[in-house]
Design an enzyme around this catalytic site. Structure first.
Site, PDB file in Angstrom:
ATOM      1  CG  HIS A  65       8.798   7.183   8.960  1.00  0.00           C
ATOM      2  ND1 HIS A  65       9.035   7.767  10.185  1.00  0.00           N
ATOM      3  CD2 HIS A  65       7.650   7.746   8.504  1.00  0.00           C
ATOM      4  CE1 HIS A  65       8.079   8.651  10.448  1.00  0.00           C
ATOM      5  NE2 HIS A  65       7.216   8.639   9.439  1.00  0.00           N
ATOM      6  CG  ASN A 101      12.040   6.860  12.327  1.00  0.00           C
ATOM      7  OD1 ASN A 101      11.005   6.849  11.667  1.00  0.00           O
ATOM      8  ND2 ASN A 101      13.240   6.740  11.776  1.00  0.00           N
ATOM      9  CG  HIS A 139      -1.911  10.959   8.715  1.00  0.00           C
ATOM     10  ND1 HIS A 139      -1.286  12.169   8.896  1.00  0.00           N
ATOM     11  CD2 HIS A 139      -0.950  10.010   8.903  1.00  0.00           C
ATOM     12  CE1 HIS A 139      -0.003  11.964   9.185  1.00  0.00           C
ATOM     13  NE2 HIS A 139       0.214  10.663   9.184  1.00  0.00           N
TER      14      HIS A 139
END
Length: 334
Positions: free
Chosen positions: A64, A92, A190
């Site tokens: 991010h 976020n 992930h």
């Protein structure tokens, strides 16, 4: 003629200079902080030993950070006069791990005060987070400096959403210079970590106003997730239902049987005719192929518009810019 040659040489050097300044290096801290890799790895291991989700938290912060203004530590800045934090962005929402970064920074400052940027700490900690939980290792490139500004508007627009289609995901990766292989490889992060139910429960019923569940979501897996999410929208589920705390290729084998947790995960395999399907297949077939591409994609991502040379600063506190000196310039402790 001599004067003309001198002018031509000046412009030639000027053209080369920005590329030179932007060049990150494996040996950037060899003289100023040679113990950096050991310090960060020990701190990351300590964090994972007390919180198995620590590694996933750290790598998410790095992702991010890099997708907004490049890898400059801006995601770590909190609200302050003149700064609207990127942490306020919907992308976020619920992001965690800031206290882990603070602990790593404190250890680094004890060993090498005023030398290592928070942006470089995120890059180094992400590598260790992956490697300590079974994934590949790589030589992290260093030399990033920290931004003195945040960009909430950029975070609102540029961060990938769990609700997005493959077309939308590709566009966001392309906007920062990353390709389709990078998208599929980096999504493999992930393979560990958790997500809150609010980010995937829309797949359970009336998906896209169809009145039915997401057809790409495995029905038996959906029933399991519905049971988990019955505790509330902020309940967390494992990204990988098979080996949730290990960095491996099972993220991709899960996609092949409809067990991608987020819509944005499953899009990589279930979008008809997509060129990502063959990449998912190759990563699911050979973990070594995934690890090789993931290493390169992490390096690619870490090279997104870093601040180098005299740009930015080396923050003492990752959450706040250094105190301004006379003239309003950020204090540089290098």
């Amino acid at each position: 003629m001599a004067s003309a040659n001198a002018v031509a040489f000046f412009f030639f050097v000027a053209l080369l200079l920005p590329a030179s300044l932007a060049q990150l290096s494996e040996n950037f801290y060899d003289k100023t902080c040679p113990t950096l890799p050991n310090i960060v790895r020990a701190a990351v291991k300590k964090a994972i030993d007390s919180d198995v989700r620590a590694g996933a938290k750290l790598i998410r912060l790095h992702f991010h950070d890099c997708f907004v203004n490049g890898c400059d530590g801006s995601v770590l800045l909190v609200d302050a006069p003149g700064i609207i934090s990127e942490l306020n962005s919907p992308g976020n929402e619920g992001i965690q791990g800031l206290e882990i970064v603070d602990a790593i920074k404190a250890d680094v400052e004890r060993g090498c005060p005023g030398v290592v940027s928070c942006a470089d700490i995120l890059a180094q900690a992400s590598k260790d987070s992956v490697n300590l939980q079974g994934g590949p290792s790589w030589r992290v490139l260093h030399g990033r400096r920290d931004s003195r500004i945040a960009n909430k508007t950029g975070a609102d627009a540029n961060l990938a959403s769990p609700f997005e289609t493959l077309v939308q995901l590709k566009a966001k990766f392309a906007a920062v210079g990353l390709g389709t292989t990078d998208l599929v490889a980096l999504s493999g992060a992930h393979t560990f970590g958790r997500s809150r139910c609010r980010f995937f429960s829309h797949r359970f019923s009336n998906f896209n106003n169809t009145g039915s569940p997401d057809p790409s979501l495995n029905p038996s897996y959906r029933q399991v997730l519905e049971g988990v999410c019955s505790a509330g929208p902020d309940t967390r589920a494992n990204f990988d239902p098979t080996t949730p705390d290990v960095f491996d290729k099972n993220y991709y084998t899960n996609l092949k049987v409809g067990k991608g947790l987020l819509q944005s995960d499953q899009e990589l395999f279930s979008t008809p005719g997509a060129d990502t399907i063959a990449i998912v297949d190759s990563f699911a077939d050979r973990e070594g192929t995934f690890f090789k591409e993931f290493r390169q994609s992490m390096i690619n991502m870490g090279n997104i518009k870093p601040l180098t040379g005299s740009s930015g600063e080396i923050r003492r506190n990752c959450a706040r810019v250094n105190a301004a000196r006379i003239g309003g310039e950020g204090h540089d402790v290098m």
